[in-house]
Design an enzyme around this catalytic site. Structure first.
Site, PDB file in Angstrom:
ATOM      1  CG  HIS A 134      39.118  30.138  48.318  1.00 35.04           C
ATOM      2  ND1 HIS A 134      38.210  29.198  47.891  1.00 35.04           N
ATOM      3  CD2 HIS A 134      39.035  31.150  47.418  1.00 35.04           C
ATOM      4  CE1 HIS A 134      37.596  29.637  46.788  1.00 35.04           C
ATOM      5  NE2 HIS A 134      38.087  30.818  46.484  1.00 35.04           N
TER       6      HIS A 134
ATOM      7  CG  HIS B 206      37.333  35.519  47.249  1.00 39.76           C
ATOM      8  ND1 HIS B 206      36.070  35.603  46.699  1.00 39.76           N
ATOM      9  CD2 HIS B 206      37.884  34.388  46.741  1.00 39.76           C
ATOM     10  CE1 HIS B 206      35.866  34.556  45.897  1.00 39.76           C
ATOM     11  NE2 HIS B 206      36.962  33.800  45.903  1.00 39.76           N
ATOM     12  CD  GLU B 207      41.916  34.123  46.604  1.00 40.51           C
ATOM     13  OE1 GLU B 207      42.079  32.898  46.734  1.00 40.51           O
ATOM     14  OE2 GLU B 207      41.169  34.616  45.744  1.00 40.51           O
TER      15      GLU B 207
ATOM     16  CB  CYS C 284      34.978  32.318  43.042  1.00 37.14           C
ATOM     17  SG  CYS C 284      36.025  31.046  43.779  1.00 37.14           S
ATOM     18  CG  LEU C 285      39.890  31.957  39.012  1.00 37.54           C
ATOM     19  CD1 LEU C 285      41.399  31.758  39.087  1.00 37.54           C
ATOM     20  CD2 LEU C 285      39.471  32.367  37.614  1.00 37.54           C
TER      21      LEU C 285
ATOM     22  CD  GLN D 247      40.269  29.150  44.202  1.00 38.50           C
ATOM     23  OE1 GLN D 247      41.092  29.970  44.593  1.00 38.50           O
ATOM     24  NE2 GLN D 247      39.296  29.470  43.363  1.00 38.50           N
TER      25      GLN D 247
ATOM     26  N   GLY E 182      43.207  36.141  42.290  1.00 32.72           N
ATOM     27  CA  GLY E 182      43.639  35.411  43.478  1.00 32.72           C
ATOM     28  C   GLY E 182      43.370  33.933  43.285  1.00 32.72           C
TER      29      GLY E 182
END
Ligand code: ZN
Length: 186
Positions: free
Chosen positions: A154, A150-151, A108-109, A50, A45
């Protein structure tokens, strides 16, 4: 085009995403770049924050992870093979969460090398819009439900460290500080 992924310490990660009123060529191009960036990074994701845009846009593809199952319905239809429905490009998503909670591992990226067990609702309903302006309704459990939460976090400026236990956060303390310093130097 692959985009640089913003790391912890970048203030854009704390910005609440602006609602998208009109999907134009710029948004379509951004969504395409986000998919390419997510896949290249082996992520499941990626949120617009991000890659430097505070807007309500996220992409997901949970089929990269084979050992953590998901269930999904799309506009009321059960999806037997998730690969047929992925990747997802979601605009202005909103969630309704189940009361049942489960603990599961997350990364997480924007936080390289950090994973932790995070409590999330075990299932949810999501409403969103597509790039074509259609309304989308998804019911999800398992990894997909976790990734959606999670997304959407963000998109609201919330990061998974905010949901870590204080013990988990403390155990990652030095890595988090280092990451913030590295980001500040860029
Ligand atoms: Zn993330």
């Amino acid at each position: 085009m692959r985009l640089p992924i913003r790391k912890y310490g970048d203030p854009i990660l704390r910005a609440k995403g602006k609602r998208i009123e009109t999907v134009d060529d710029e948004i379509r191009a951004l969504a395409g770049d986000m998919l390419e960036t997510m896949h290249a990074a082996n992520g499941i994701g990626l949120a617009a924050q991000q890659v430097g845009h505070a807007m309500q846009l996220t992409v997901l593809d949970v089929t990269q992870v084979e050992d953590r199952p998901s269930t999904m319905t799309l506009n009321g239809e059960p999806i037997a093979d998730l690969a047929t429905a992925m990747p997802l490009v979601l605009i202005n998503p909103t969630l309704r969460l189940s009361e049942e909670i489960e603990l599961g591992s997350e990364g997480c990226l924007s936080f390289p090398e950090i994973t932790a067990d995070i409590e999330r609702a075990s299932s949810l309903e999501m409403e969103a819009e597509t790039l074509d302006g259609d309304k989308l309704r998804i019911e999800a459990s398992g990894l997909l439900a976790r990734a959606l939460q999670h997304e959407v976090d963000h998109l609201n400026g919330i990061l998974f460290i905010d949901r870590m236990s204080s013990a988990a956060k403390a155990s990652h303390g030095s890595r988090l500080k280092r990451l913030q310093k590295e980001t500040a130097k860029m």
